[in-house]
Write a protein that holds these residues in place. Structure first.
Motif, PDB file in Angstrom:
ATOM      1  N   LYS A  44       0.837  -1.214   0.000  1.00  0.00           N
ATOM      2  CA  LYS A  44       0.000   0.000   0.000  1.00  0.00           C
ATOM      3  C   LYS A  44       0.865   1.254   0.000  1.00  0.00           C
ATOM      4  O   LYS A  44       0.586   2.212  -0.727  1.00  0.00           O
ATOM      5  CB  LYS A  44      -0.939  -0.004   1.207  1.00  0.00           C
ATOM      6  N   VAL A  45       1.900   1.256   0.827  1.00  0.00           N
ATOM      7  CA  VAL A  45       2.792   2.423   0.890  1.00  0.00           C
ATOM      8  C   VAL A  45       3.454   2.656  -0.460  1.00  0.00           C
ATOM      9  O   VAL A  45       3.578   3.798  -0.914  1.00  0.00           O
ATOM     10  CB  VAL A  45       3.853   2.242   2.002  1.00  0.00           C
ATOM     11  N   LEU A  46       3.856   1.584  -1.125  1.00  0.00           N
ATOM     12  CA  LEU A  46       4.506   1.700  -2.439  1.00  0.00           C
ATOM     13  C   LEU A  46       3.508   1.966  -3.561  1.00  0.00           C
ATOM     14  O   LEU A  46       3.916   2.256  -4.688  1.00  0.00           O
ATOM     15  CB  LEU A  46       5.304   0.431  -2.741  1.00  0.00           C
ATOM     16  N   ALA A  47       2.222   1.853  -3.246  1.00  0.00           N
ATOM     17  CA  ALA A  47       1.149   2.093  -4.216  1.00  0.00           C
ATOM     18  C   ALA A  47       1.332   1.259  -5.480  1.00  0.00           C
ATOM     19  O   ALA A  47       1.223   1.767  -6.594  1.00  0.00           O
ATOM     20  CB  ALA A  47       1.029   3.582  -4.544  1.00  0.00           C
ATOM     21  N   VAL A  48       1.576  -0.040  -5.275  1.00  0.00           N
ATOM     22  CA  VAL A  48       1.688  -0.932  -6.432  1.00  0.00           C
ATOM     23  C   VAL A  48       0.333  -0.949  -7.161  1.00  0.00           C
ATOM     24  O   VAL A  48      -0.704  -0.624  -6.571  1.00  0.00           O
ATOM     25  CB  VAL A  48       2.119  -2.358  -6.010  1.00  0.00           C
ATOM     26  N   PRO A  49       0.330  -1.298  -8.435  1.00  0.00           N
ATOM     27  CA  PRO A  49      -0.920  -1.215  -9.211  1.00  0.00           C
ATOM     28  C   PRO A  49      -2.119  -1.926  -8.573  1.00  0.00           C
ATOM     29  O   PRO A  49      -3.238  -1.393  -8.587  1.00  0.00           O
ATOM     30  CB  PRO A  49      -0.543  -1.839 -10.553  1.00  0.00           C
ATOM     31  N   ALA A  50      -1.907  -3.094  -8.000  1.00  0.00           N
ATOM     32  CA  ALA A  50      -3.028  -3.814  -7.380  1.00  0.00           C
ATOM     33  C   ALA A  50      -3.610  -3.020  -6.205  1.00  0.00           C
ATOM     34  O   ALA A  50      -4.830  -3.023  -5.983  1.00  0.00           O
ATOM     35  CB  ALA A  50      -2.581  -5.194  -6.903  1.00  0.00           C
ATOM     36  N   MET A  51      -2.758  -2.329  -5.472  1.00  0.00           N
ATOM     37  CA  MET A  51      -3.243  -1.530  -4.339  1.00  0.00           C
ATOM     38  C   MET A  51      -3.899  -0.236  -4.812  1.00  0.00           C
ATOM     39  O   MET A  51      -4.822   0.263  -4.188  1.00  0.00           O
ATOM     40  CB  MET A  51      -2.112  -1.252  -3.354  1.00  0.00           C
ATOM     41  N   ARG A  52      -3.434   0.298  -5.925  1.00  0.00           N
ATOM     42  CA  ARG A  52      -4.118   1.463  -6.502  1.00  0.00           C
ATOM     43  C   ARG A  52      -5.540   1.085  -6.913  1.00  0.00           C
ATOM     44  O   ARG A  52      -6.479   1.841  -6.678  1.00  0.00           O
ATOM     45  CB  ARG A  52      -3.345   2.005  -7.705  1.00  0.00           C
ATOM     46  N   ALA A  53      -5.675  -0.095  -7.491  1.00  0.00           N
ATOM     47  CA  ALA A  53      -7.003  -0.571  -7.879  1.00  0.00           C
ATOM     48  C   ALA A  53      -7.869  -0.831  -6.648  1.00  0.00           C
ATOM     49  O   ALA A  53      -9.060  -0.496  -6.633  1.00  0.00           O
ATOM     50  CB  ALA A  53      -6.882  -1.846  -8.721  1.00  0.00           C
ATOM     51  N   ALA A  54      -7.272  -1.392  -5.599  1.00  0.00           N
ATOM     52  CA  ALA A  54      -8.018  -1.640  -4.362  1.00  0.00           C
ATOM     53  C   ALA A  54      -8.455  -0.323  -3.722  1.00  0.00           C
ATOM     54  O   ALA A  54      -9.573  -0.221  -3.200  1.00  0.00           O
ATOM     55  CB  ALA A  54      -7.168  -2.450  -3.388  1.00  0.00           C
ATOM     56  N   ALA A  55      -7.598   0.677  -3.766  1.00  0.00           N
ATOM     57  CA  ALA A  55      -7.955   1.992  -3.220  1.00  0.00           C
ATOM     58  C   ALA A  55      -9.114   2.592  -3.999  1.00  0.00           C
ATOM     59  O   ALA A  55     -10.059   3.132  -3.400  1.00  0.00           O
ATOM     60  CB  ALA A  55      -6.743   2.931  -3.270  1.00  0.00           C
ATOM     61  N   ALA A  56      -9.073   2.480  -5.312  1.00  0.00           N
ATOM     62  CA  ALA A  56     -10.165   3.003  -6.133  1.00  0.00           C
ATOM     63  C   ALA A  56     -11.466   2.261  -5.831  1.00  0.00           C
ATOM     64  O   ALA A  56     -12.531   2.882  -5.720  1.00  0.00           O
ATOM     65  CB  ALA A  56      -9.818   2.886  -7.617  1.00  0.00           C
ATOM     66  N   HIS A  57     -11.384   0.946  -5.678  1.00  0.00           N
ATOM     67  CA  HIS A  57     -12.575   0.155  -5.365  1.00  0.00           C
ATOM     68  C   HIS A  57     -13.159   0.584  -4.012  1.00  0.00           C
ATOM     69  O   HIS A  57     -14.374   0.635  -3.845  1.00  0.00           O
ATOM     70  CB  HIS A  57     -12.231  -1.330  -5.338  1.00  0.00           C
ATOM     71  N   ALA A  58     -12.280   0.893  -3.061  1.00  0.00           N
ATOM     72  CA  ALA A  58     -12.721   1.305  -1.729  1.00  0.00           C
ATOM     73  C   ALA A  58     -13.152   2.776  -1.692  1.00  0.00           C
ATOM     74  O   ALA A  58     -13.552   3.266  -0.644  1.00  0.00           O
ATOM     75  CB  ALA A  58     -11.608   1.073  -0.714  1.00  0.00           C
ATOM     76  N   ARG A  59     -13.045   3.435  -2.831  1.00  0.00           N
ATOM     77  CA  ARG A  59     -13.361   4.861  -2.936  1.00  0.00           C
ATOM     78  C   ARG A  59     -12.463   5.716  -2.037  1.00  0.00           C
ATOM     79  O   ARG A  59     -12.907   6.672  -1.398  1.00  0.00           O
ATOM     80  CB  ARG A  59     -14.834   5.115  -2.628  1.00  0.00           C
TER      81      ARG A  59
END
Length: 126
Positions: free
Chosen positions: A31-46
């Motif tokens: 999450k701290v590194l904002a890898v693509p999968a976590m960017r997508a998870a953040a977007a999904h979580a709004r």
């Protein structure tokens, strides 16, 4: 409070703490590194990427606290309480997004491990 050295009778709490530390440390780091999968998870979580990075920082700090808790139990206890609070927030986000039950399982499982750690901690430190 005095520092304590873990003994053989603390095997279960050590394993639970280590499992939590590895899970939280690895997920928090991504999450701290904002890898693509976590960017997508953040977007999904709004949530914005920076908000997700802050959650990742809290997860990494919890992992560090759980490791430190092997020698100083208040650090482990604080980390476990923080983990439960983080997971309550995660469940809340999943529920507000009307996610499937399968998406709730990791947060609920992590919270359950953290509660187990807190329940076992007094016995392991006495």
């Amino acid at each position: 409070m005095a520092l304590r050295r873990p003994g053989g009778g603390e095997l279960v709490i050590a394993v639970v703490g280590l499992v939590l530390a590895v899970v939280l440390g690895s997920l928090g780091t991504t999450k701290v590194l904002a890898v693509p999968a976590m960017r997508a998870a953040a977007a999904h979580a709004r949530l914005g990427v920076n908000a997700y990075r802050l959650i990742g920082c809290a997860e990494v700090m919890a992992a560090v606290g759980l490791v430190a808790g092997r020698w100083w139990s208040p650090a482990g206890a604080a980390a476990a309480v923080g983990t439960v609070l983080l997971m309550v927030g995660a469940v809340s986000v999943h529920l507000s997004n009307r996610d499937s039950a399968a998406r709730l399982v990791p947060a609920i499982g992590t919270a359950a491990l953290a509660v187990g750690y807190l329940v076992l901690l007094p016995a392991a430190t006495s």
